[in-house]
Motif scaffolding. Structure first.
Motif, mmCIF file in Angstrom:
data_model
loop_
_atom_site.group_PDB
_atom_site.id
_atom_site.type_symbol
_atom_site.label_atom_id
_atom_site.label_comp_id
_atom_site.label_asym_id
_atom_site.label_seq_id
_atom_site.Cartn_x
_atom_site.Cartn_y
_atom_site.Cartn_z
ATOM 1 N N ILE A 90 0.853 -1.189 0.000
ATOM 2 C CA ILE A 90 0.000 0.000 0.000
ATOM 3 C C ILE A 90 0.891 1.241 0.000
ATOM 4 C CG2 ILE A 90 -1.726 1.296 1.323
ATOM 5 C CD1 ILE A 90 -2.741 -1.412 2.349
ATOM 6 N N PRO A 91 0.697 2.151 -0.954
ATOM 7 C CA PRO A 91 1.575 3.320 -1.062
ATOM 8 C C PRO A 91 1.478 4.240 0.147
ATOM 9 C CG PRO A 91 -0.327 3.551 -2.502
ATOM 10 C CD PRO A 91 -0.367 2.156 -1.969
ATOM 11 N N SER A 92 2.501 5.067 0.300
ATOM 12 C CA SER A 92 2.546 5.986 1.434
ATOM 13 C C SER A 92 1.402 6.985 1.373
ATOM 14 C CB SER A 92 3.870 6.748 1.444
ATOM 15 O OG SER A 92 3.940 7.645 0.341
ATOM 16 N N LEU A 93 1.039 7.510 2.533
ATOM 17 C CA LEU A 93 -0.031 8.498 2.593
ATOM 18 C C LEU A 93 0.350 9.743 1.800
ATOM 19 C CD1 LEU A 93 -2.732 9.467 3.677
ATOM 20 C CD2 LEU A 93 -1.584 10.158 5.784
ATOM 21 N N GLU A 94 1.615 10.117 1.854
ATOM 22 C CA GLU A 94 2.084 11.298 1.119
ATOM 23 C C GLU A 94 1.848 11.145 -0.378
ATOM 24 O OE1 GLU A 94 6.213 13.854 0.319
ATOM 25 O OE2 GLU A 94 6.275 11.953 1.419
ATOM 26 N N LEU A 95 2.189 9.974 -0.920
ATOM 27 C CA LEU A 95 1.993 9.740 -2.346
ATOM 28 C C LEU A 95 0.513 9.723 -2.705
ATOM 29 C CD1 LEU A 95 2.856 9.075 -5.179
ATOM 30 C CD2 LEU A 95 3.209 6.692 -4.490
ATOM 31 N N VAL A 96 -0.292 9.086 -1.886
ATOM 32 C CA VAL A 96 -1.734 9.029 -2.154
ATOM 33 C C VAL A 96 -2.325 10.438 -2.177
ATOM 34 C CG1 VAL A 96 -3.963 8.251 -1.256
ATOM 35 C CG2 VAL A 96 -2.008 6.705 -1.211
ATOM 36 N N LYS A 97 -1.958 11.253 -1.209
ATOM 37 C CA LYS A 97 -2.477 12.624 -1.148
ATOM 38 C C LYS A 97 -2.081 13.416 -2.393
ATOM 39 C CE LYS A 97 -2.001 14.879 2.709
ATOM 40 N NZ LYS A 97 -1.383 15.407 3.957
ATOM 41 N N GLU A 98 -0.816 13.309 -2.802
ATOM 42 C CA GLU A 98 -0.336 14.050 -3.970
ATOM 43 C C GLU A 98 -1.036 13.585 -5.245
ATOM 44 O OE1 GLU A 98 3.873 13.710 -4.189
ATOM 45 O OE2 GLU A 98 4.244 14.671 -2.262
ATOM 46 N N LEU A 99 -1.165 12.273 -5.384
ATOM 47 C CA LEU A 99 -1.781 11.718 -6.580
ATOM 48 C C LEU A 99 -3.264 12.067 -6.664
ATOM 49 C CD1 LEU A 99 -1.456 9.924 -9.066
ATOM 50 C CD2 LEU A 99 -1.919 7.936 -7.633
ATOM 51 N N VAL A 100 -3.975 11.900 -5.568
ATOM 52 C CA VAL A 100 -5.414 12.191 -5.558
ATOM 53 C C VAL A 100 -5.669 13.678 -5.790
ATOM 54 C CG1 VAL A 100 -7.460 12.249 -4.081
ATOM 55 C CG2 VAL A 100 -6.027 10.205 -4.125
ATOM 56 N N LYS A 101 -4.859 14.526 -5.194
ATOM 57 C CA LYS A 101 -5.025 15.977 -5.385
ATOM 58 C C LYS A 101 -4.830 16.352 -6.851
ATOM 59 C CE LYS A 101 -3.294 20.463 -3.707
ATOM 60 N NZ LYS A 101 -2.994 21.037 -5.039
ATOM 61 N N ALA A 102 -3.765 15.831 -7.468
ATOM 62 C CA ALA A 102 -3.466 16.161 -8.859
ATOM 63 C C ALA A 102 -4.564 15.656 -9.801
ATOM 64 C CB ALA A 102 -2.117 15.570 -9.254
ATOM 65 N N LEU A 103 -4.984 14.413 -9.589
ATOM 66 C CA LEU A 103 -6.009 13.834 -10.473
ATOM 67 C C LEU A 103 -7.369 14.492 -10.257
ATOM 68 C CD1 LEU A 103 -5.037 10.052 -10.258
ATOM 69 C CD2 LEU A 103 -4.681 11.613 -12.176
ATOM 70 N N SER A 104 -7.682 14.855 -9.021
ATOM 71 C CA SER A 104 -8.953 15.521 -8.738
ATOM 72 C C SER A 104 -9.037 16.845 -9.476
ATOM 73 C CB SER A 104 -9.109 15.749 -7.229
ATOM 74 O OG SER A 104 -9.140 14.534 -6.529
ATOM 75 N N GLU A 105 -7.942 17.571 -9.498
ATOM 76 C CA GLU A 105 -7.920 18.861 -10.197
ATOM 77 C C GLU A 105 -8.072 18.665 -11.701
ATOM 78 O OE1 GLU A 105 -4.238 20.474 -8.857
ATOM 79 O OE2 GLU A 105 -5.064 21.236 -6.960
ATOM 80 N N ILE A 113 -9.785 16.310 -13.230
ATOM 81 C CA ILE A 113 -11.150 15.911 -13.606
ATOM 82 C C ILE A 113 -12.211 16.865 -13.051
ATOM 83 C CG2 ILE A 113 -10.465 13.492 -13.725
ATOM 84 C CD1 ILE A 113 -11.864 13.018 -11.070
ATOM 85 N N GLY A 114 -11.766 17.910 -12.346
ATOM 86 C CA GLY A 114 -12.708 18.897 -11.830
ATOM 87 C C GLY A 114 -13.445 18.464 -10.576
ATOM 88 N N ALA A 115 -12.872 17.511 -9.837
ATOM 89 C CA ALA A 115 -13.485 17.061 -8.583
ATOM 90 C C ALA A 115 -12.945 17.886 -7.416
ATOM 91 C CB ALA A 115 -13.194 15.578 -8.357
ATOM 92 N N ASN A 116 -13.628 17.817 -6.284
ATOM 93 C CA ASN A 116 -13.205 18.547 -5.092
ATOM 94 C C ASN A 116 -12.031 17.804 -4.447
ATOM 95 O OD1 ASN A 116 -12.972 19.375 -2.302
ATOM 96 N ND2 ASN A 116 -14.953 20.379 -2.538
ATOM 97 N N PRO A 117 -10.816 18.387 -4.484
ATOM 98 C CA PRO A 117 -9.643 17.683 -3.950
ATOM 99 C C PRO A 117 -9.775 17.325 -2.473
ATOM 100 C CG PRO A 117 -8.967 19.565 -5.275
ATOM 101 C CD PRO A 117 -10.448 19.688 -5.074
ATOM 102 N N GLU A 118 -10.395 18.201 -1.691
ATOM 103 C CA GLU A 118 -10.541 17.953 -0.259
ATOM 104 C C GLU A 118 -11.412 16.731 -0.002
ATOM 105 O OE1 GLU A 118 -12.941 20.095 3.281
ATOM 106 O OE2 GLU A 118 -11.472 21.378 2.281
ATOM 107 N N GLU A 119 -12.543 16.651 -0.707
ATOM 108 C CA GLU A 119 -13.445 15.521 -0.526
ATOM 109 C C GLU A 119 -12.826 14.225 -1.035
ATOM 110 O OE1 GLU A 119 -17.160 16.441 -2.328
ATOM 111 O OE2 GLU A 119 -17.640 18.064 -0.920
ATOM 112 N N MET A 120 -12.128 14.293 -2.169
ATOM 113 C CA MET A 120 -11.495 13.102 -2.725
ATOM 114 C C MET A 120 -10.384 12.600 -1.804
ATOM 115 S SD MET A 120 -13.078 12.277 -5.478
ATOM 116 C CE MET A 120 -11.979 11.277 -6.459
ATOM 117 N N GLU A 121 -9.651 13.519 -1.189
ATOM 118 C CA GLU A 121 -8.588 13.103 -0.275
ATOM 119 C C GLU A 121 -9.167 12.375 0.931
ATOM 120 O OE1 GLU A 121 -5.310 15.013 2.743
ATOM 121 O OE2 GLU A 121 -5.754 16.118 0.909
ATOM 122 N N ILE A 122 -10.261 12.890 1.453
ATOM 123 C CA ILE A 122 -10.910 12.237 2.595
ATOM 124 C C ILE A 122 -11.326 10.818 2.221
ATOM 125 C CG2 ILE A 122 -12.984 12.245 4.038
ATOM 126 C CD1 ILE A 122 -12.816 15.301 4.045
#
Length: 231
Positions: free
Chosen positions: A58-73, A75-84
């Motif tokens: 399972i990847p590190s939390l840091e990598l997951v946060k960075e990846l989800v934030k970048a991809l959310s932006e 596709i136009g999704a809310n980065p905060e909600e996607m990170e949660i």
């Protein structure tokens, strides 16, 4: 040349699979970016991205946060909600991974013992009296594992309900923090399941969320049960 598909996550069905499949689906939503392009976005190599999307580690939390934030932006999704959401998925995957290692016969193939060996540690690594140590270990496991599993389930349910109510309220983390009289960091920890609110804070938070009577009752019941388990 067509992009080679990633394939199925190399993990057992359940929370671990849901986590990796969720990441893959997010990548697919972002125009199915190649691993090389993904790596550039989060400053990682294609090899690292391949492991992060397939497992089994399972990847590190840091990598997951960075990846989800970048991809959310993208596709136009809310980065905060996607990170949660993905922090919760990752937490559940980690719990499932831990539980599978503790229960014989439920590990994924990559966790299996080597051929010809039981996978058990040699006796010399135990205490001076291996039989006593092993007996105590099994006795403690039988007493503590059910309680630990129940507490984990209750925490996941409590956190998932908070996240659902937050989404329904339409409020941001900062708005909820202001309404509750706590820091945004505190709200973040509640939503990620990293910390439990005090009864006083929970009362204010429920009011800030605009939770109905049934949801409020569920939150209070879960909160009380979790506090009992922790004690």
């Amino acid at each position: 040349m067509a992009k080679k598909p990633l394939g199925l996550p190399r993990v057992p069905p359940g929370p671990q699979h849901a986590f990796f499949k969720g990441l893959q689906d997010l990548v697919t939503s972002a125009d199915d970016l190649p691993l090389k392009e993904l790596g550039k976005i989060v400053n990682r190599s294609p090899q690292v991205m391949h492991r992060a999307l397939l497992g089994p580690a399972i990847p590190s939390l840091e990598l997951v946060k960075e990846l989800v934030k970048a991809l959310s932006e993208l596709i136009g999704a809310n980065p905060e909600e996607m990170e949660i959401r993905f922090r919760l998925l990752r937490s559940e995957a980690l719990i499932d991974q831990r539980d599978r290692r503790e229960v014989p016969g439920t590990s994924a193939p990559h966790d299996a013992a080597p051929p010809g060996g039981s996978g058990a540690p040699p006796a010399k690594n135990l205490s001076a009296d291996p039989k006593t140590a092993e007996g105590d270990k099994h006795q403690n496991t039988q007493k503590e594992t059910p309680k630990s599993a129940q507490a984990d389930d209750q925490r996941r349910t409590f956190t998932a309900l908070l996240v659902r109510l937050k989404d329904a309220s339409g409020k941001t983390r900062d708005q909820l923090a202001t309404d509750t009289g706590v820091t945004p960091s505190a709200v973040e920890k509640w939503l990620y399941g990293e910390r439990m609110p005090t009864p006083k804070s929970l009362k204010k938070f429920i009011h800030a969320l605009g939770a109905g009577e049934a949801d409020s009752a569920d939150l209070w019941r879960l909160h009380q049960d979790i506090q009992v388990q922790d004690d």
